[in-house]
Design a protein around this motif. Structure first.
Motif, PDB file in Angstrom:
ATOM      1  N   CYS A  40      24.205  31.455  -7.518  1.00  0.00           N
ATOM      2  CA  CYS A  40      22.845  31.699  -8.013  1.00  0.00           C
ATOM      3  C   CYS A  40      22.160  30.421  -8.488  1.00  0.00           C
ATOM      4  O   CYS A  40      21.023  30.150  -8.097  1.00  0.00           O
ATOM      5  CB  CYS A  40      22.869  32.741  -9.126  1.00  0.00           C
ATOM      6  N   PRO A  41      22.796  29.578  -9.331  1.00  0.00           N
ATOM      7  CA  PRO A  41      22.131  28.322  -9.720  1.00  0.00           C
ATOM      8  C   PRO A  41      21.803  27.420  -8.531  1.00  0.00           C
ATOM      9  O   PRO A  41      20.766  26.748  -8.528  1.00  0.00           O
ATOM     10  CB  PRO A  41      23.149  27.669 -10.661  1.00  0.00           C
ATOM     11  N   LYS A  42      22.679  27.410  -7.513  1.00  0.00           N
ATOM     12  CA  LYS A  42      22.399  26.592  -6.331  1.00  0.00           C
ATOM     13  C   LYS A  42      21.147  27.069  -5.608  1.00  0.00           C
ATOM     14  O   LYS A  42      20.285  26.268  -5.232  1.00  0.00           O
ATOM     15  CB  LYS A  42      23.597  26.628  -5.378  1.00  0.00           C
ATOM     16  N   TRP A  43      21.009  28.407  -5.444  1.00  0.00           N
ATOM     17  CA  TRP A  43      19.825  28.943  -4.778  1.00  0.00           C
ATOM     18  C   TRP A  43      18.573  28.805  -5.643  1.00  0.00           C
ATOM     19  O   TRP A  43      17.472  28.592  -5.129  1.00  0.00           O
ATOM     20  CB  TRP A  43      20.055  30.400  -4.382  1.00  0.00           C
ATOM     21  N   LEU A  44      18.717  28.922  -6.947  1.00  0.00           N
ATOM     22  CA  LEU A  44      17.568  28.705  -7.824  1.00  0.00           C
ATOM     23  C   LEU A  44      17.049  27.287  -7.665  1.00  0.00           C
ATOM     24  O   LEU A  44      15.837  27.057  -7.556  1.00  0.00           O
ATOM     25  CB  LEU A  44      17.954  28.984  -9.279  1.00  0.00           C
ATOM     26  N   GLN A  45      17.950  26.301  -7.618  1.00  0.00           N
ATOM     27  CA  GLN A  45      17.536  24.918  -7.432  1.00  0.00           C
ATOM     28  C   GLN A  45      16.830  24.731  -6.093  1.00  0.00           C
ATOM     29  O   GLN A  45      15.815  24.035  -6.002  1.00  0.00           O
ATOM     30  CB  GLN A  45      18.754  23.998  -7.514  1.00  0.00           C
ATOM     31  N   ARG A  46      17.340  25.376  -5.041  1.00  0.00           N
ATOM     32  CA  ARG A  46      16.692  25.288  -3.730  1.00  0.00           C
ATOM     33  C   ARG A  46      15.289  25.890  -3.757  1.00  0.00           C
ATOM     34  O   ARG A  46      14.338  25.312  -3.237  1.00  0.00           O
ATOM     35  CB  ARG A  46      17.531  26.017  -2.679  1.00  0.00           C
ATOM     36  N   HIS A  47      15.164  27.066  -4.362  1.00  0.00           N
ATOM     37  CA  HIS A  47      13.859  27.728  -4.395  1.00  0.00           C
ATOM     38  C   HIS A  47      12.850  26.934  -5.222  1.00  0.00           C
ATOM     39  O   HIS A  47      11.657  26.901  -4.898  1.00  0.00           O
ATOM     40  CB  HIS A  47      13.995  29.148  -4.944  1.00  0.00           C
ATOM     41  N   ILE A  48      13.310  26.301  -6.300  1.00  0.00           N
ATOM     42  CA  ILE A  48      12.417  25.439  -7.076  1.00  0.00           C
ATOM     43  C   ILE A  48      11.894  24.314  -6.197  1.00  0.00           C
ATOM     44  O   ILE A  48      10.714  23.955  -6.234  1.00  0.00           O
ATOM     45  CB  ILE A  48      13.147  24.879  -8.312  1.00  0.00           C
ATOM     46  N   ARG A  49      12.779  23.744  -5.386  1.00  0.00           N
ATOM     47  CA  ARG A  49      12.365  22.667  -4.483  1.00  0.00           C
ATOM     48  C   ARG A  49      11.378  23.173  -3.430  1.00  0.00           C
ATOM     49  O   ARG A  49      10.364  22.542  -3.164  1.00  0.00           O
ATOM     50  CB  ARG A  49      13.599  22.065  -3.817  1.00  0.00           C
ATOM     51  N   TYR A  50      11.659  24.350  -2.850  1.00  0.00           N
ATOM     52  CA  TYR A  50      10.762  24.897  -1.833  1.00  0.00           C
ATOM     53  C   TYR A  50       9.376  25.190  -2.414  1.00  0.00           C
ATOM     54  O   TYR A  50       8.351  24.935  -1.776  1.00  0.00           O
ATOM     55  CB  TYR A  50      11.322  26.207  -1.261  1.00  0.00           C
ATOM     56  N   GLY A  51       9.350  25.755  -3.626  1.00  0.00           N
ATOM     57  CA  GLY A  51       8.078  26.196  -4.200  1.00  0.00           C
ATOM     58  C   GLY A  51       7.547  25.290  -5.293  1.00  0.00           C
ATOM     59  O   GLY A  51       6.761  25.739  -6.128  1.00  0.00           O
ATOM     60  N   GLN A  52       7.941  24.019  -5.298  1.00  0.00           N
ATOM     61  CA  GLN A  52       7.593  23.124  -6.409  1.00  0.00           C
ATOM     62  C   GLN A  52       6.089  23.026  -6.631  1.00  0.00           C
ATOM     63  O   GLN A  52       5.609  23.083  -7.758  1.00  0.00           O
ATOM     64  CB  GLN A  52       8.179  21.733  -6.153  1.00  0.00           C
ATOM     65  N   LYS A  53       5.329  22.876  -5.551  1.00  0.00           N
ATOM     66  CA  LYS A  53       3.875  22.750  -5.695  1.00  0.00           C
ATOM     67  C   LYS A  53       3.283  23.993  -6.330  1.00  0.00           C
ATOM     68  O   LYS A  53       2.410  23.913  -7.215  1.00  0.00           O
ATOM     69  CB  LYS A  53       3.246  22.502  -4.327  1.00  0.00           C
ATOM     70  N   GLU A  54       3.756  25.159  -5.900  1.00  0.00           N
ATOM     71  CA  GLU A  54       3.265  26.416  -6.451  1.00  0.00           C
ATOM     72  C   GLU A  54       3.664  26.558  -7.924  1.00  0.00           C
ATOM     73  O   GLU A  54       2.875  26.990  -8.766  1.00  0.00           O
ATOM     74  CB  GLU A  54       3.834  27.576  -5.642  1.00  0.00           C
ATOM     75  N   LEU A  55       4.882  26.167  -8.262  1.00  0.00           N
ATOM     76  CA  LEU A  55       5.379  26.333  -9.623  1.00  0.00           C
ATOM     77  C   LEU A  55       4.691  25.405 -10.612  1.00  0.00           C
ATOM     78  O   LEU A  55       4.634  25.699 -11.808  1.00  0.00           O
ATOM     79  CB  LEU A  55       6.886  26.087  -9.667  1.00  0.00           C
ATOM     80  N   ILE A  63      13.748  43.113  -3.766  1.00  0.00           N
ATOM     81  CA  ILE A  63      12.698  42.130  -4.010  1.00  0.00           C
ATOM     82  C   ILE A  63      13.285  40.953  -4.771  1.00  0.00           C
ATOM     83  O   ILE A  63      14.013  41.130  -5.751  1.00  0.00           O
ATOM     84  CB  ILE A  63      11.526  42.719  -4.817  1.00  0.00           C
ATOM     85  N   GLY A  64      12.979  39.730  -4.315  1.00  0.00           N
ATOM     86  CA  GLY A  64      13.377  38.523  -5.007  1.00  0.00           C
ATOM     87  C   GLY A  64      12.223  37.954  -5.807  1.00  0.00           C
ATOM     88  O   GLY A  64      11.074  37.965  -5.342  1.00  0.00           O
ATOM     89  N   TYR A  65      12.505  37.469  -7.018  1.00  0.00           N
ATOM     90  CA  TYR A  65      11.492  36.914  -7.917  1.00  0.00           C
ATOM     91  C   TYR A  65      11.892  35.499  -8.314  1.00  0.00           C
ATOM     92  O   TYR A  65      13.029  35.274  -8.750  1.00  0.00           O
ATOM     93  CB  TYR A  65      11.372  37.746  -9.202  1.00  0.00           C
ATOM     94  N   LEU A  66      10.976  34.563  -8.200  1.00  0.00           N
ATOM     95  CA  LEU A  66      11.157  33.214  -8.728  1.00  0.00           C
ATOM     96  C   LEU A  66      10.153  33.010  -9.851  1.00  0.00           C
ATOM     97  O   LEU A  66       8.942  33.130  -9.635  1.00  0.00           O
ATOM     98  CB  LEU A  66      10.947  32.156  -7.641  1.00  0.00           C
ATOM     99  N   ASP A  67      10.646  32.752 -11.052  1.00  0.00           N
ATOM    100  CA  ASP A  67       9.794  32.617 -12.241  1.00  0.00           C
ATOM    101  C   ASP A  67       8.869  33.818 -12.397  1.00  0.00           C
ATOM    102  O   ASP A  67       7.700  33.704 -12.775  1.00  0.00           O
ATOM    103  CB  ASP A  67       8.985  31.326 -12.181  1.00  0.00           C
ATOM    104  N   GLY A  68       9.382  34.998 -12.072  1.00  0.00           N
ATOM    105  CA  GLY A  68       8.638  36.231 -12.269  1.00  0.00           C
ATOM    106  C   GLY A  68       7.705  36.613 -11.146  1.00  0.00           C
ATOM    107  O   GLY A  68       7.111  37.688 -11.185  1.00  0.00           O
ATOM    108  N   ILE A  69       7.558  35.772 -10.119  1.00  0.00           N
ATOM    109  CA  ILE A  69       6.652  36.043  -9.004  1.00  0.00           C
ATOM    110  C   ILE A  69       7.455  36.538  -7.802  1.00  0.00           C
ATOM    111  O   ILE A  69       8.406  35.879  -7.373  1.00  0.00           O
ATOM    112  CB  ILE A  69       5.858  34.779  -8.616  1.00  0.00           C
ATOM    113  N   PRO A  70       7.112  37.708  -7.217  1.00  0.00           N
ATOM    114  CA  PRO A  70       7.814  38.170  -6.014  1.00  0.00           C
ATOM    115  C   PRO A  70       7.613  37.188  -4.864  1.00  0.00           C
ATOM    116  O   PRO A  70       6.484  36.799  -4.570  1.00  0.00           O
ATOM    117  CB  PRO A  70       7.143  39.514  -5.703  1.00  0.00           C
ATOM    118  N   PHE A  71       8.714  36.783  -4.205  1.00  0.00           N
ATOM    119  CA  PHE A  71       8.583  35.837  -3.098  1.00  0.00           C
ATOM    120  C   PHE A  71       9.215  36.332  -1.807  1.00  0.00           C
ATOM    121  O   PHE A  71       8.950  35.793  -0.733  1.00  0.00           O
ATOM    122  CB  PHE A  71       9.174  34.469  -3.474  1.00  0.00           C
ATOM    123  N   VAL A  72      10.050  37.385  -1.867  1.00  0.00           N
ATOM    124  CA  VAL A  72      10.660  37.923  -0.659  1.00  0.00           C
ATOM    125  C   VAL A  72      10.928  39.408  -0.875  1.00  0.00           C
ATOM    126  O   VAL A  72      11.178  39.854  -2.007  1.00  0.00           O
ATOM    127  CB  VAL A  72      11.964  37.175  -0.316  1.00  0.00           C
TER     128      VAL A  72
END
Length: 255
Positions: free
Chosen positions: A157-172, A47-56
């Protein structure tokens, strides 16, 4: 891995490092393998988590990666979903901190206990006990694990974190106010006051019990900040008091 250990590893790595420096965004991957799978409990789960929320999520029963949030489904290319089993019992990931630095971590548990971790600063694996020495030697000498994890934690990891922030910016960037429920009960001639806080986002919240205007953090027991299925969080705070204190001015502070 015992469920309690897996949850403990994850919640511990989602927290703030302390002091004035705060976690702005975090990316974590939780891999769990069980020795005795059963219906509804796959042998392997990822399970992948972005800012504590499961996303994949990937598990051995479905045999494929699946989005848990619409933003990841819309944002990534089709090849992102080609996942294979990753036979480790581990939590790893990275954080963007408010002081502009990046914090990264990699930790493994086995059979309900800590097993081994990777110290990025000293570029070495740290075994939790003598049994983990076998793992350390194999990863360092045979698998080139030091270089692999140094590169992943420092760069990938930092590169993918930056990408995921961009993908989920509205949600975040959304804000959800908490729903607060307070209850009290008597148990063994003790008054137990509980506060449950539901449905808040983001996951930065502090719950404190107060009596007569004084904050009682040392006397308070807290639950972890845990994700809900809808992308919000919940937590709780509990305190014990003497029965004769029930008429005193008890209060809560949310921050």
């Amino acid at each position: 891995m015992a469920p309690a250990l897996a949850l403990g590893l994850l919640l511990g790595l989602l927290g703030d490092p302390g002091g004035a420096t705060k976690v702005l965004h975090s990316l974590r991957y939780l891999h769990v393998v069980v020795s005795e799978p059963s219906p509804g409990i796959p042998q392997f789960m990822d399970i992948g988590y972005l800012d504590g929320i499961p996303f994949v999520r990937y598990d051995s029963e479905r045999g494929r990666a699946e989005p848990l949030m619409q933003w990841i489904k819309d944002g990534v290319k089709p090849e992102y979903w080609i996942w294979g089993p990753r036979p480790m019992l581990t939590v790893y990931g990275c954080d963007f901190l408010s002081n502009g630095s990046v914090r990264a971590s990699h930790q493994i548990g086995y059979d309900g206990r800590d097993h081994i971790s990777f110290d990025l600063g000293f570029r070495r694996f740290v075994p939790a006990d003598s049994a983990a020495e076998i793992t350390r030697r194999r990863w360092e000498q045979e698998l080139n694990g030091v270089e692999m994890w140094t590169n992943y934690l420092n760069h990938i990891c930092p590169k993918w974190l930056q990408r995921h922030i961009r993908y989920g910016q509205k949600e975040l960037e959304r804000k959800e106010s908490p729903d607060v429920h307070v209850s009290g009960r008597e148990e063994h001639r003790t008054l137990i006051l509980s506060c449950h806080v539901y449905g808040f986002y983001p996951n930065t919240i502090a719950v404190s019990w107060m009596k007569g205007g004084e904050t009682l953090d040392q006397e308070t027991e807290w639950g972890g900040i845990v994700p809900n299925s809808d992308g919000t969080f919940h937590t709780w705070a509990r305190i014990e008091a003497l029965l004769e204190e029930r008429e005193q001015a008890w209060d809560l502070r949310l921050g």
